[in-house]
Design a protein around this motif. Structure first.
Motif, mmCIF file in Angstrom:
data_model
loop_
_atom_site.group_PDB
_atom_site.id
_atom_site.type_symbol
_atom_site.label_atom_id
_atom_site.label_comp_id
_atom_site.label_asym_id
_atom_site.label_seq_id
_atom_site.Cartn_x
_atom_site.Cartn_y
_atom_site.Cartn_z
ATOM 1 N N VAL A 3 0.879 -6.545 9.431
ATOM 2 C CA VAL A 3 0.364 -5.376 8.720
ATOM 3 C C VAL A 3 -0.802 -5.741 7.807
ATOM 4 C CG1 VAL A 3 2.542 -4.144 8.822
ATOM 5 C CG2 VAL A 3 2.071 -5.621 6.862
ATOM 6 N N GLY A 4 -1.299 -6.978 7.949
ATOM 7 C CA GLY A 4 -2.462 -7.377 7.161
ATOM 8 C C GLY A 4 -3.730 -6.764 7.725
ATOM 9 N N GLU A 264 3.537 -3.339 -4.025
ATOM 10 C CA GLU A 264 3.352 -4.120 -2.802
ATOM 11 C C GLU A 264 4.377 -3.740 -1.736
ATOM 12 O OE1 GLU A 264 0.762 -6.003 -2.024
ATOM 13 O OE2 GLU A 264 0.020 -5.212 -3.927
ATOM 14 N N ARG A 265 5.571 -3.375 -2.157
ATOM 15 C CA ARG A 265 6.566 -2.875 -1.191
ATOM 16 C C ARG A 265 6.051 -1.602 -0.532
ATOM 17 N NH1 ARG A 265 10.667 0.987 -2.175
ATOM 18 N NH2 ARG A 265 12.265 1.018 -0.544
ATOM 19 N N ARG A 267 2.933 -0.554 -0.305
ATOM 20 C CA ARG A 267 1.740 -0.822 0.511
ATOM 21 C C ARG A 267 2.130 -1.412 1.870
ATOM 22 N NH1 ARG A 267 -1.648 -3.467 -3.020
ATOM 23 N NH2 ARG A 267 -3.064 -1.695 -3.267
ATOM 24 N N SER A 268 3.060 -2.351 1.875
ATOM 25 C CA SER A 268 3.498 -2.944 3.140
ATOM 26 C C SER A 268 4.135 -1.908 4.054
ATOM 27 C CB SER A 268 4.491 -4.086 2.869
ATOM 28 O OG SER A 268 3.890 -5.126 2.135
ATOM 29 N N TYR A 271 1.312 0.508 5.513
ATOM 30 C CA TYR A 271 0.492 -0.029 6.601
ATOM 31 C C TYR A 271 1.323 -0.345 7.840
ATOM 32 C CZ TYR A 271 -3.689 0.143 3.846
ATOM 33 O OH TYR A 271 -4.761 0.598 3.134
ATOM 34 N N ALA A 272 2.593 -0.668 7.660
ATOM 35 C CA ALA A 272 3.471 -0.816 8.823
ATOM 36 C C ALA A 272 3.650 0.528 9.524
ATOM 37 C CB ALA A 272 4.829 -1.365 8.387
#
Length: 357
Positions: A3-4, A264-265, A267-268, A271-272
């Motif tokens: 997911v980067g 950050e949770r 955001r991850s 994008y996933a």
């Protein structure tokens, strides 16, 4: 699943960020709260730059992940424009329904919005009915309705008692705007009553129609959370009490660290969920679950980061002149859009317990 962001997506993010830094300082949102036409200048810039062409990701070089990148930056800039309601919500509900002409209009800059909140419900659904070719019903908390030319909604069709259609109506005859108060006047909300003949309709899976809008709303919230947290961190570094930066105090640094973990949770997950939209092998139920979890996490992150930003700024954060309240307004209002965090978590848990997720 990776997911980067790749090099091209990072370059897109920097380009969008640079443009918004110049064209949309935080004071733009404050001005838009009292000037209902303030958004038009920035909207013309956005259309000229081609950002609205993301209404139909996948037809060109950009897809759902790139759309999430742009919406995250707009959320961070608290941009007072209807990009989320047009490109993220309305167009998101239309994708896959075969209504390419309408998507083309939105991609060209026509402002649209999505009406999917039935009155009295905390979760989105189909608030309208389509009987004998007539679209009727009422929806609440419709974003940017006063700015929109097209209204996209979901309706139960009489042709199939169990079927749902996505319908598009023009915001003119038969569409009545019921003004209401918005937490964030820069992104006005209103209720709507519809008794009109739709321009077009198409059968659609309800879960699939709501998945892309959920991801879009999550991306916008992640941006708001990130900007609020960054403002709080910078203030904590420079504001000193007793000869020490306040960021060194345990209560403040622990709160900011918790905010960072939540951000950050979210955001991850966001994008996933966006990456899953690009994967044709993903089942609609799985895509919806991922999107719902992303939106729930993003709503929590945004409201928590905005609240902490006010607390870190102290009395300064309570003033109209400071930007802290702009992030609070954006976070509160967007967090309730398409279902608040508690309602979404409950629905995901209910489906899991019942074997539906």
């Amino acid at each position: 699943m990776d997911v980067g962001l790749n090099a091209e997506q990072l370059s897109l993010r920097e380009a969008v960020r640079d443009i918004l830094r110049t064209e949309c300082p935080p004071d733009s949102a404050r001005q838009a709260m009292t000037d209902p036409e303030r958004w038009r200048t920035l909207w013309k810039t956005v259309v000229d730059l081609g950002w609205t062409e993301l209404a139909d990701p996948g037809t060109g070089d950009y897809g759902p992940v790139e759309l999430a990148v742009v919406l995250e930056e707009c959320g961070a800039a608290i941009a007072p424009i209807p990009l989320l309601s047009s490109v993220g919500l309305a167009a998101g509900a239309l994708r896959g329904a075969g209504l390419d002409a309408v998507l083309g209009d939105i991609a060209g800059g026509v402002v649209a919005t999505l009406a999917v909140h039935p009155k009295g419900s905390r979760l989105p659904g189909a608030p309208m009915t389509l009987r004998a070719g007539r679209l009727r019903g009422r929806a609440v908390a419709v974003p940017n309705l006063s700015r929109a030319e097209l209204l996209v909604t979901l309706a139960h069709a009489d042709t199939d008692p169990n079927g749902t259609v996505v319908a598009v109506a023009r915001c003119s005859d038969g569409v009545t705007v019921l003004p209401g108060e918005s937490t964030d006047p820069a992104q006005p909300l209103a209720d709507v009553e519809v008794d009109a003949e739709p321009l077009v309709t198409a059968p659609v899976d309800t879960e699939w129609a709501l998945t892309a809008p959920l991801v879009a709303a999550a991306a916008d919230l992640v941006g708001t959370a990130s900007a609020a947290l960054n403002r709080a961190v910078e203030h904590a570094k420079t504001r000193r009490q007793f000869g020490t930066p306040i960021g060194a105090f345990q209560g403040i640094k622990h709160a900011l660290a918790d905010n960072y973990v939540g951000l950050e949770r979210a955001r991850s997950l966001t994008y996933a969920a966006a990456a899953r939209l690009s994967d044709p092998t993903t089942a609609p139920a799985d895509a919806w679950t991922t999107a719902a979890l992303a939106k729930a996490a993003a709503g929590e992150a945004a409201t928590n980061c905005a609240r902490t930003a006010v607390q870190v700024h102290g009395a300064l954060g309570q003033t109209w002149e400071h930007d802290a309240h702009l992030y609070v307004r954006r976070a509160w209002q967007a967090a309730a859009m398409l279902g608040d965090s508690r309602a979404l978590y409950h629905e995901v848990g209910r489906r899991f317990a019942g074997g539906a997720a």
